[in-house]
Write a protein that holds these residues in place. Structure first.
Motif, PDB file in Angstrom:
ATOM      1  N   SER A   1      -4.661  -2.087  -4.571  1.00 40.17           N
ATOM      2  CA  SER A   1      -5.741  -3.070  -4.637  1.00 40.17           C
ATOM      3  C   SER A   1      -5.508  -4.234  -3.672  1.00 40.17           C
ATOM      4  O   SER A   1      -6.414  -5.027  -3.424  1.00 40.17           O
ATOM      5  CB  SER A   1      -5.904  -3.587  -6.063  1.00 40.17           C
ATOM      6  OG  SER A   1      -4.728  -4.256  -6.482  1.00 40.17           O
TER       7      SER A   1
ATOM      8  N   ARG B   1       0.832  -1.204   0.000  1.00 36.48           N
ATOM      9  CA  ARG B   1       0.000   0.000   0.000  1.00 36.48           C
ATOM     10  C   ARG B   1       0.866   1.253   0.000  1.00 36.48           C
ATOM     11  O   ARG B   1       0.509   2.260  -0.592  1.00 36.48           O
ATOM     12  CB  ARG B   1      -0.949  -0.013   1.186  1.00 36.48           C
ATOM     13  CG  ARG B   1      -2.016  -1.102   0.981  1.00 36.48           C
ATOM     14  CD  ARG B   1      -3.155  -0.980   1.901  1.00 36.48           C
ATOM     15  NE  ARG B   1      -3.896   0.248   1.586  1.00 36.48           N
ATOM     16  CZ  ARG B   1      -4.687   0.852   2.437  1.00 36.48           C
ATOM     17  NH1 ARG B   1      -4.852   0.378   3.642  1.00 36.48           N
ATOM     18  NH2 ARG B   1      -5.334   1.941   2.085  1.00 36.48           N
TER      19      ARG B   1
ATOM     20  N   GLN C   1      -7.269  -7.963   2.907  1.00 37.12           N
ATOM     21  CA  GLN C   1      -7.576  -7.744   4.317  1.00 37.12           C
ATOM     22  C   GLN C   1      -8.953  -8.259   4.720  1.00 37.12           C
ATOM     23  O   GLN C   1      -9.264  -8.297   5.906  1.00 37.12           O
ATOM     24  CB  GLN C   1      -7.456  -6.258   4.668  1.00 37.12           C
ATOM     25  CG  GLN C   1      -6.018  -5.801   4.683  1.00 37.12           C
ATOM     26  CD  GLN C   1      -5.885  -4.352   5.065  1.00 37.12           C
ATOM     27  OE1 GLN C   1      -6.614  -3.496   4.589  1.00 37.12           O
ATOM     28  NE2 GLN C   1      -4.941  -4.076   5.941  1.00 37.12           N
ATOM     29  N   ILE C   2      -9.764  -8.685   3.768  1.00 38.13           N
ATOM     30  CA  ILE C   2     -11.067  -9.242   4.138  1.00 38.13           C
ATOM     31  C   ILE C   2     -10.914 -10.606   4.808  1.00 38.13           C
ATOM     32  O   ILE C   2     -11.803 -11.042   5.517  1.00 38.13           O
ATOM     33  CB  ILE C   2     -12.025  -9.350   2.919  1.00 38.13           C
ATOM     34  CG1 ILE C   2     -11.490 -10.323   1.893  1.00 38.13           C
ATOM     35  CG2 ILE C   2     -12.315  -7.979   2.339  1.00 38.13           C
ATOM     36  CD1 ILE C   2     -12.452 -10.629   0.758  1.00 38.13           C
TER      37      ILE C   2
ATOM     38  N   LEU D   1      -7.825  -5.665  -0.669  1.00 41.14           N
ATOM     39  CA  LEU D   1      -8.841  -6.714  -0.734  1.00 41.14           C
ATOM     40  C   LEU D   1      -8.445  -7.953   0.060  1.00 41.14           C
ATOM     41  O   LEU D   1      -9.300  -8.681   0.546  1.00 41.14           O
ATOM     42  CB  LEU D   1      -9.130  -7.083  -2.190  1.00 41.14           C
ATOM     43  CG  LEU D   1      -9.699  -5.946  -3.054  1.00 41.14           C
ATOM     44  CD1 LEU D   1      -9.802  -6.387  -4.501  1.00 41.14           C
ATOM     45  CD2 LEU D   1     -11.036  -5.496  -2.509  1.00 41.14           C
TER      46      LEU D   1
END
Length: 96
Positions: free
Chosen positions: A50, A42, A55-56, A53
């Motif tokens: 992107s 990041r 981290q879900i 995602l």
């Protein structure tokens, strides 16, 4: 590098102690394993934003996948006998 003086000072490492993972420090907060990897990508920005995602998934699952990849990377991608020496511009980005 985790073997350097700066890491020993910031991580309160005992002499000779080493970590066998990636560690990323941002705003005086330390991140380990998959969370460190996500924070690094990041920070790089661009397409890598992107990565959020990932981290879900719960940290325990992310870290399991991280460790699986880390433990098999040399088998999959090979290992060089010698490391590339960083350029002077790259060396400036290292703490020690």
């Amino acid at each position: 590098p985790l073997q350097g003086i700066t890491a020993q000072q910031h991580l309160n490492m005992a002499p000779g102690q080493t970590f066998n993972t990636i560690i990323f420090q941002q705003n005086n907060v330390l991140y380990y394993q998959s969370t460190a990897y996500i924070k690094i990508l990041r920070t790089i920005g661009g397409f890598w934003n992107s990565i959020i995602l990932i981290q879900i998934f719960p940290k325990i699952i992310r870290d399991y996948v991280y460790n699986f990849i880390a433990n098999n990377r040399y088998k999959w991608f090979g290992k060089r006998e010698i490391c590339r020496i960083p350029s002077p511009a790259e060396r400036e980005r290292f703490l020690d």
